[in-house]
Design a protein around this motif. Structure first.
Motif, short mmCIF file in Angstrom:
data_model
loop_
_atom_site.label_atom_id
_atom_site.label_comp_id
_atom_site.label_asym_id
_atom_site.label_seq_id
_atom_site.Cartn_x
_atom_site.Cartn_y
_atom_site.Cartn_z
N GLU A 1 0.93 -1.43 0.25
CA GLU A 1 -0.24 -0.03 0.25
C GLU A 1 0.73 1.21 -0.04
O GLU A 1 1.39 1.23 0.58
CB GLU A 1 -0.67 -0.04 1.22
CG GLU A 1 -2.63 -0.74 1.33
CD GLU A 1 -3.07 -1.15 0.48
OE1 GLU A 1 -2.86 0.30 -0.39
OE2 GLU A 1 -3.41 -1.76 -0.51
N GLN A 2 0.64 2.45 -0.78
CA GLN A 2 1.41 3.65 -1.06
C GLN A 2 0.98 4.19 -0.06
O GLN A 2 2.46 5.18 0.64
CB GLN A 2 1.53 3.97 -2.43
CG GLN A 2 1.94 3.24 -3.66
CD GLN A 2 2.48 2.41 -3.78
OE1 GLN A 2 3.89 3.63 -3.37
NE2 GLN A 2 2.97 1.55 -3.56
N ALA A 3 -0.27 4.44 0.33
CA ALA A 3 -0.41 5.44 1.38
C ALA A 3 -0.49 5.24 2.57
O ALA A 3 -1.27 3.27 3.15
CB ALA A 3 -2.03 6.48 1.13
N LEU A 4 0.46 5.39 3.95
CA LEU A 4 0.85 4.56 4.75
C LEU A 4 -0.77 4.23 5.57
O LEU A 4 -1.02 5.43 6.02
CB LEU A 4 1.76 5.68 5.89
CG LEU A 4 3.34 6.04 5.34
CD1 LEU A 4 4.07 7.21 5.84
CD2 LEU A 4 4.14 4.19 4.46
N VAL A 5 -0.41 3.53 6.35
CA VAL A 5 -1.93 2.85 7.48
C VAL A 5 -1.21 4.27 8.46
O VAL A 5 0.15 3.04 9.21
CB VAL A 5 -2.36 1.83 7.00
CG1 VAL A 5 -3.34 1.85 8.13
CG2 VAL A 5 -2.82 1.46 5.51
N GLN B 1 5.62 1.27 4.26
CA GLN B 1 4.76 0.65 4.63
C GLN B 1 4.34 -0.09 6.09
O GLN B 1 4.00 0.66 7.27
CB GLN B 1 3.82 0.07 3.84
CG GLN B 1 1.99 -0.83 4.71
CD GLN B 1 1.43 0.98 4.51
OE1 GLN B 1 1.51 1.31 6.15
NE2 GLN B 1 0.80 1.51 3.24
N HIS C 1 -10.99 2.60 5.33
CA HIS C 1 -9.86 3.76 5.55
C HIS C 1 -8.75 3.47 3.97
O HIS C 1 -8.34 4.60 3.90
CB HIS C 1 -8.87 2.47 6.79
CG HIS C 1 -7.56 3.40 6.66
ND1 HIS C 1 -7.85 5.03 7.89
CD2 HIS C 1 -6.18 3.37 6.30
CE1 HIS C 1 -6.81 5.13 8.22
NE2 HIS C 1 -5.58 4.87 7.10
N LEU C 2 -8.74 2.39 3.53
CA LEU C 2 -8.08 2.25 1.83
C LEU C 2 -8.57 3.62 1.49
O LEU C 2 -7.86 3.47 -0.12
CB LEU C 2 -7.71 1.55 2.00
CG LEU C 2 -7.04 0.09 2.64
CD1 LEU C 2 -6.98 -1.27 2.23
CD2 LEU C 2 -4.84 1.20 2.68
N GLY C 3 -9.97 3.81 1.15
CA GLY C 3 -10.40 4.41 0.52
C GLY C 3 -11.48 3.89 -1.37
O GLY C 3 -11.54 4.12 -2.09
N ARG C 4 -11.45 1.72 -0.53
CA ARG C 4 -11.24 1.45 -1.94
C ARG C 4 -12.50 0.18 -1.32
O ARG C 4 -11.72 -0.34 -0.32
CB ARG C 4 -10.39 1.10 -2.96
CG ARG C 4 -9.51 0.11 -1.87
CD ARG C 4 -8.62 -0.23 -3.17
NE ARG C 4 -7.78 -1.38 -2.72
CZ ARG C 4 -5.63 -0.48 -2.31
NH1 ARG C 4 -6.12 0.78 -1.97
NH2 ARG C 4 -5.15 -1.65 -1.37
#
Length: 315
Positions: A31-35, A68, A297-300
């Protein structure tokens, strides 16, 4: 529509299966966007509460390679504060001695190492040759065993490689045997690009059997790139394998295959096993809830067919 399938057992299959949950590590690592760490911790806690017996939490890899998972120590420290001794039972991936040091410092008890079944992927992923990768694993595994840790060995590209094409069964068996000879207690055989088919699965398991490796030492890790993951699980069950890796919500993809849809979804596996009357101990709706929360949270939306079906239908 109900939240569980009708149970119709099939003769000759195992009575119980262990689901090895890899979503927090394998699912999130690309995942590119950090959780945020607390979101990850909540995800792990939810999966444990759902009855999953094994939840691989993170990897002690260098942050440069997998940003990540740069919060691995923070995550495990937080989980230890919440879960106590149970957190120390969560497996983590360690790429080398430095990763093992970090796991030992936190008192963790289960680690995994990651090998390649092909020359090209060993070079690209490990910067080693197919043969020299074992020199990297040997001291790490030896130290882990001396410290009383349990060690799992992952083998990637077991069924196909995007650069080399089909991978000979004997080549995979040789790599797997070397990991077992180093001291790994279990091998997870990965269909990294999702090209396995049922006959190939049975052939690989039979190849290990001819080499003296029983099904009790094997786990199977499928991707659903071509929609074959559950068919391949069925082939594995028919061959007697009782441990299957899966990722909640189907999190995770393969950057080496076009249209890769990621890991076999835990929910899809649970539905499948439940319909066959195979015990697994997992609360399906609880996993769905964990997955939908992470998907939000991930938006998908989750790619899991079961998650989509249960989200659209009354339980």
């Amino acid at each position: 529509m109900t939240g569980l399938p009708m149970v119709v057992p099939e003769a000759g299959l195992p009575e119980r299966v262990t689901i090895y949950e890899v979503g927090p590590r394998d699912g999130l690592q690309n995942e590119q966007a950090l959780v945020p760490t607390e979101v990850k911790a909540s995800f792990v806690r939810q999966l444990l509460a759902a009855g999953l017996p094994i939840v691989e939490a993170t990897s002690f890899v260098h942050p440069k390679w997998v940003p990540q998972l740069a919060d691995a120590a923070e995550l495990m420290t937080g989980l230890s504060a919440d879960l106590g001794d149970r957190a120390r039972e969560l497996p983590v991936l360690v790429p080398n001695d430095r990763g093992l040091d970090r796991a030992l410092d936190l008192g963790l008890r289960h680690i995994a190492v990651f090998a390649s079944a092909t020359e090209t992927f060993a070079a690209k992923n490990l910067n080693r040759t197919l043969d020299s990768q074992f020199a990297m694993f040997e001291p790490t595994v030896a130290r882990a065993l001396a410290a009383g840790l349990d060690v799992r060995g992952y083998v990637s590209m077991c069924f196909g490689d995007p650069w080399e094409g089909p991978v000979p069964v004997e080549q995979v068996v040789t790599v797997g045997k070397r990991l077992l000879d180093l001291g790994c207690q279990q091998l997870s055989l990965g269909d990294t690009i999702g090209v396995a088919t049922a006959g190939h699965v049975k052939a690989l398991i039979a190849g290990f059997g001819r080499a003296g490796v029983g099904v009790d030492r094997l786990a199977l890790h499928f991707h659903d790139t071509y929609g074959q993951a559950l068919t391949n699980v069925h082939a594995g069950l028919q061959a007697g394998v009782t441990t299957y890796d899966a990722s909640a919500g189907g999190l995770g993809g393969c950057p080496y295959a076009r249209s890769a849809t990621g890991n076999l979804a835990t929910e899809d596996l649970v539905w499948f096993l439940t319909g066959l009357g195979i015990e697994h101990g997992v609360d399906l709706q609880a996993v769905v809830d964990a997955s939908t929360g992470m998907a939000a949270h991930l938006g998908r939306p989750s790619p899991s067919a079961v998650v989509r079906a249960l989200a659209q239908s009354p339980a």
